[in-house]
Design an enzyme around this catalytic site. Structure first.
Site, mmCIF file in Angstrom:
data_model
loop_
_atom_site.group_PDB
_atom_site.id
_atom_site.type_symbol
_atom_site.label_atom_id
_atom_site.label_comp_id
_atom_site.label_asym_id
_atom_site.label_seq_id
_atom_site.Cartn_x
_atom_site.Cartn_y
_atom_site.Cartn_z
ATOM 1 N N THR B 52 2.635 17.817 63.657
ATOM 2 C CA THR B 52 3.821 18.613 63.318
ATOM 3 C C THR B 52 4.851 17.661 62.710
ATOM 4 O O THR B 52 4.805 16.449 62.923
ATOM 5 C CB THR B 52 4.457 19.297 64.546
ATOM 6 O OG1 THR B 52 5.027 18.287 65.394
ATOM 7 C CG2 THR B 52 3.442 20.120 65.326
ATOM 8 N N HIS B 94 -6.028 25.531 57.347
ATOM 9 C CA HIS B 94 -6.025 25.811 58.789
ATOM 10 C C HIS B 94 -7.295 26.567 59.212
ATOM 11 O O HIS B 94 -7.752 26.423 60.340
ATOM 12 C CB HIS B 94 -4.744 26.543 59.231
ATOM 13 C CG HIS B 94 -4.595 27.939 58.728
ATOM 14 N ND1 HIS B 94 -4.039 28.244 57.511
ATOM 15 C CD2 HIS B 94 -4.917 29.127 59.281
ATOM 16 C CE1 HIS B 94 -4.023 29.562 57.346
ATOM 17 N NE2 HIS B 94 -4.551 30.119 58.403
ATOM 18 N N THR B 113 6.380 23.775 70.907
ATOM 19 C CA THR B 113 5.058 24.253 70.480
ATOM 20 C C THR B 113 4.458 25.159 71.553
ATOM 21 O O THR B 113 3.851 26.192 71.241
ATOM 22 C CB THR B 113 4.126 23.060 70.161
ATOM 23 O OG1 THR B 113 4.621 22.399 68.988
ATOM 24 C CG2 THR B 113 2.698 23.512 69.888
ATOM 25 N N CYS B 199 13.474 9.366 78.409
ATOM 26 C CA CYS B 199 14.905 9.680 78.420
ATOM 27 C C CYS B 199 15.610 9.062 79.620
ATOM 28 O O CYS B 199 16.810 9.195 79.786
ATOM 29 C CB CYS B 199 15.098 11.189 78.427
ATOM 30 S SG CYS B 199 14.177 11.962 79.748
HETATM 31 C C1 LIG Z 1 -3.843 29.841 51.438
HETATM 32 C C2 LIG Z 1 -3.250 30.448 52.675
HETATM 33 C C3 LIG Z 1 -3.532 31.769 52.997
HETATM 34 C C4 LIG Z 1 -3.011 32.378 54.141
HETATM 35 N N1 LIG Z 1 -3.311 33.680 54.431
HETATM 36 C C5 LIG Z 1 -2.790 34.258 55.542
HETATM 37 C C6 LIG Z 1 -3.046 35.615 55.857
HETATM 38 O O1 LIG Z 1 -3.763 36.327 55.135
HETATM 39 N N2 LIG Z 1 -2.470 36.155 56.948
HETATM 40 C C7 LIG Z 1 -1.661 35.430 57.771
HETATM 41 O O2 LIG Z 1 -1.167 35.979 58.763
HETATM 42 N N3 LIG Z 1 -1.389 34.134 57.518
HETATM 43 C C8 LIG Z 1 -1.925 33.529 56.415
HETATM 44 N N4 LIG Z 1 -1.636 32.223 56.150
HETATM 45 C C9 LIG Z 1 -0.744 31.476 57.071
HETATM 46 C C10 LIG Z 1 0.715 31.823 56.807
HETATM 47 O O3 LIG Z 1 1.028 31.605 55.455
HETATM 48 C C11 LIG Z 1 1.646 30.990 57.703
HETATM 49 O O4 LIG Z 1 1.480 31.398 59.045
HETATM 50 C C12 LIG Z 1 3.114 31.097 57.280
HETATM 51 O O5 LIG Z 1 3.887 30.308 58.144
HETATM 52 C C13 LIG Z 1 3.613 32.534 57.282
HETATM 53 O O6 LIG Z 1 4.990 32.548 56.965
HETATM 54 P P1 LIG Z 1 5.812 33.926 56.796
HETATM 55 O O7 LIG Z 1 5.381 34.826 57.940
HETATM 56 O O8 LIG Z 1 7.242 33.499 56.913
HETATM 57 O O9 LIG Z 1 5.525 34.476 55.458
HETATM 58 C C14 LIG Z 1 -2.159 31.617 54.993
HETATM 59 C C15 LIG Z 1 -1.861 30.288 54.670
HETATM 60 C C16 LIG Z 1 -2.396 29.693 53.534
HETATM 61 C C17 LIG Z 1 -2.072 28.265 53.211
HETATM 62 C C1 LIG Z 2 13.495 11.191 70.497
HETATM 63 C C2 LIG Z 2 13.045 12.582 70.855
HETATM 64 C C3 LIG Z 2 12.121 12.767 71.869
HETATM 65 C C4 LIG Z 2 11.684 14.050 72.233
HETATM 66 N N1 LIG Z 2 10.776 14.196 73.246
HETATM 67 C C5 LIG Z 2 10.356 15.440 73.587
HETATM 68 C C6 LIG Z 2 9.381 15.625 74.618
HETATM 69 O O1 LIG Z 2 8.897 14.669 75.235
HETATM 70 N N2 LIG Z 2 8.959 16.882 74.889
HETATM 71 C C7 LIG Z 2 9.448 17.960 74.223
HETATM 72 O O2 LIG Z 2 9.035 19.084 74.529
HETATM 73 N N3 LIG Z 2 10.378 17.843 73.243
HETATM 74 C C8 LIG Z 2 10.835 16.601 72.910
HETATM 75 N N4 LIG Z 2 11.752 16.460 71.899
HETATM 76 C C9 LIG Z 2 12.258 17.661 71.213
HETATM 77 C C10 LIG Z 2 11.264 18.154 70.173
HETATM 78 O O3 LIG Z 2 10.955 17.114 69.283
HETATM 79 C C11 LIG Z 2 11.811 19.348 69.403
HETATM 80 O O4 LIG Z 2 11.903 20.459 70.286
HETATM 81 C C12 LIG Z 2 10.976 19.697 68.175
HETATM 82 O O5 LIG Z 2 11.563 20.797 67.525
HETATM 83 C C13 LIG Z 2 9.527 19.988 68.527
HETATM 84 O O6 LIG Z 2 8.825 20.383 67.369
HETATM 85 P P1 LIG Z 2 7.262 20.680 67.378
HETATM 86 O O7 LIG Z 2 6.980 21.487 68.621
HETATM 87 O O8 LIG Z 2 7.042 21.450 66.114
HETATM 88 O O9 LIG Z 2 6.544 19.383 67.339
HETATM 89 C C14 LIG Z 2 12.197 15.174 71.541
HETATM 90 C C15 LIG Z 2 13.119 14.989 70.503
HETATM 91 C C16 LIG Z 2 13.554 13.710 70.156
HETATM 92 C C17 LIG Z 2 14.564 13.557 69.058
#
Ligand SMILES: Cc1cc2nc3c(=O)[nH]c(=O)nc-3n(C[C@H](O)[C@H](O)[C@H](O)COP(=O)(O)O)c2cc1C
Ligand SMILES: Cc1cc2nc3c(=O)[nH]c(=O)nc-3n(C[C@H](O)[C@H](O)[C@H](O)COP(=O)(O)O)c2cc1C
Ligand SMILES: Cc1cc2nc3c(=O)[nH]c(=O)nc-3n(C[C@H](O)[C@H](O)[C@H](O)COP(=O)(O)O)c2cc1C
Lengths: 227, 227, 227
Positions: B52, B94, B113, B199
């Site tokens: 991520t 994906h 996440t 932390c």
């Molecule tokens: C080539 C490609 C095709 C995709 N097709 C779908 C799909 O048919 N349905 C779906 O739910 N997500 C699909 N995805 C994943 C979504 O694009 C992704 O979850 C995205 O974050 C959705 O954003 P939105 O809901 O804001 O439009 C696809 C991704 C890629 C790269």
């Molecule tokens: C230095 C630092 C350390 C972090 N450590 C954690 C952690 O251990 N666990 C956690 O859940 N979030 C932690 N965070 C917060 C997450 O990075 C933040 O919620 C982020 O949006 C998570 O994104 P992701 O789930 O897409 O990876 C931390 C953030 C920073 C800046």
């Protein structure tokens, strides 16, 4: 997009069906231009397209705008574009689009946008517009009734056309989200259907055929072809 | 990353365990290189890392790739990279990663996440991949069974290793999300454990020791060291 | 922002009320400077502002900082700023702000941030800080008690002031989210109130008057005016 901010009052035409077509990040967004073109073959139809960031890879916005004169609204139009909100009193795009719309089609609706709708999240233009819609009963008897007030639509329907990979569709949260969207938000859900998908899988998950989506709108509002 | 799009069919090796290691924005992602290195000391192991955006500050992707030859997939690889989807028929990253994987490790799994998984959100590569996985029963009897079909894994397990600040872990929604992830999505959850955190707080929240994570994989798939 | 990372231990002043004011993407964030200015007219008050990206269009951060010397923390300060986390042992901003705070005001709280809180999402500084807060009972008897330990607040209250378009407020998920926020997270929710809104609609949805928000804080902590 133009020299003036978009407002419902300036853009609604009495007697017309005002359709907001939301495109999300499903590969089925390749059908967006076809849906727009076919709907516009009918009388009394106006369309605004709202496109999530992920949807934009699937169709050519500039070309769609050039060929059919429709607006394709993006998140930037809400926030950073020259006509977006600057000071108190300015139009707020997602609110104006909600006021403008008689019908919102989410076609295709991705798994992600579906989850956001069920969770009430509204971090982009598409979901902000939907979050500002009052749920209504989709009542077939009343459906041909089109709001005639120029300033604001009084009754907005939302139709959802899920489109996703078969295994995404079979994920247990999909059914839970569809239940919320139907029962709590009162949206109409159509599809998905089974067929070969873009990813090569075969199964339930494909968007309802675009021609059938258009036909549903045409039947519901008793639209006539222009020529 | 290479000159060809990643596909499961071209990248699965019969008899191997195909592991997708998801790194999220927990400070425990500093252990990602250690986990990769140690797993690769074993025979029959192949690894793809999915990172991520928030995880990337915690380890050096370029170095990990250079030293161990593993791919580190980012959101851009799904959308904007030269090999990402451009037209109907192209591989969808994906989906290909889901097809490729026998085992998905979310190690560490951040609170954010975890919340996204419980809510079905899939706005990045890691959660899209997971959203496209069918839930299975984690059945220890069957577990040594590795899919031998080159084209696609038939049985994908997901193991989640939460890692967060103690108070984040004690937040009442954490337990609710873990329940969904275990009972509805059928993921295996291990840890967190108690120890001093980055932390400065002391308490439950740390990721299971990285060596123990590797050991779980080794035991589960009866892997042998290479030398 | 300064030449040293922000830590609770270096920035808490015994006997003071340490207020984190979270601004979100509601138009009511135009009141942020007024709230800050008025709170700072009182003795024993210290303020840190945390601003979501969407909130920043509604007030002038640079001017607020210049005029009142308060920090306005943004997501970049957690991740990319020169003083953000670089290596193990470095301060983690959302954790330090949580330790620093006696009171967190979410004023205004947008529909989107409300949904994120109810869903446990924490993808920005504001929600990460809140995700790392233990829920407490808001007990009026105990409320005047201010933690006097310099290093860390032991008791953090969270007050939420929703502010949204009337129809957003009437959306059925709003009530469900407010219930989670009150009953599960033990936050205090005040408002919204009815009045003419920025979007031109009239109805329930406006943020509690900013003067009343200040008064609630003043009464709760028995603050005295400085001059
Ligand atoms: C080539 C490609 C095709 C995709 N097709 C779908 C799909 O048919 N349905 C779906 O739910 N997500 C699909 N995805 C994943 C979504 O694009 C992704 O979850 C995205 O974050 C959705 O954003 P939105 O809901 O804001 O439009 C696809 C991704 C890629 C790269
Ligand atoms: C230095 C630092 C350390 C972090 N450590 C954690 C952690 O251990 N666990 C956690 O859940 N979030 C932690 N965070 C917060 C997450 O990075 C933040 O919620 C982020 O949006 C998570 O994104 P992701 O789930 O897409 O990876 C931390 C953030 C920073 C800046
Ligand atoms: C001009 C303008 C005014 C807005 N006012 C509100 C509002 O009062 N309440 C609200 O919930 N959302 C409002 N929104 C929508 C939010 O800004 C949007 O949902 C955003 O994603 C919220 O992000 P945040 O919760 O991270 O701050 C407004 C948007 C714009 C463009």
């Amino acid at each position: 997009m133009s020299t003036e901010s978009f407002t419902a009052v300036a853009n609604r035409t009495p007697g017309h069906v005002h359709i907001v077509l939301i495109a999300t990040g499903s590969v089925a967004s390749v059908k967006i231009p076809l849906i727009v073109k076919e709907l516009l073959q009918h009388k009394r139809v106006k369309i605004q397209v709202v496109a999530t960031k992920a949807s934009q890879v699937f169709f050519d916005s500039a070309r769609l705008k050039a060929e059919h004169g429709v607006n394709i609204w993006q998140d930037e139009d809400e926030w950073t574009a020259s006509l977006s909100w600057k000071k108190m009193g300015d139009a707020i795009l997602h609110i104006e689009l909600r006021r403008w719309a008689d019908l919102v089609l989410i076609a295709p609706c991705s798994a992600n946008t579906l989850a956001k709708l069920a969770g009430g999240l509204c971090d982009n233009l598409a979901t902000s517009l939907l979050r500002a819609l009052p749920p209504i009963q989709t009542d077939v008897e009343q459906a041909s009734l089109i709001a005639d007030r120029p300033g604001e639509s009084t009754r907005v329907e939302v139709w959802v056309f899920p489109a996703m990979n078969t295994l995404m569709y079979e994920h247990p949260l999909t059914a839970m989200h569809l239940k919320v969207v139907k029962e709590t938000l009162k949206y109409r859900v159509e599809g998905p259907i089974g067929k070969g998908l873009a990813c090569g899988d075969v199964g339930l998950g494909a968007m309802t055929e675009w021609k059938d989506i258009v036909k549903m709108v045409v039947d519901h509002y008793r639209l006539e072809r222009s020529h």
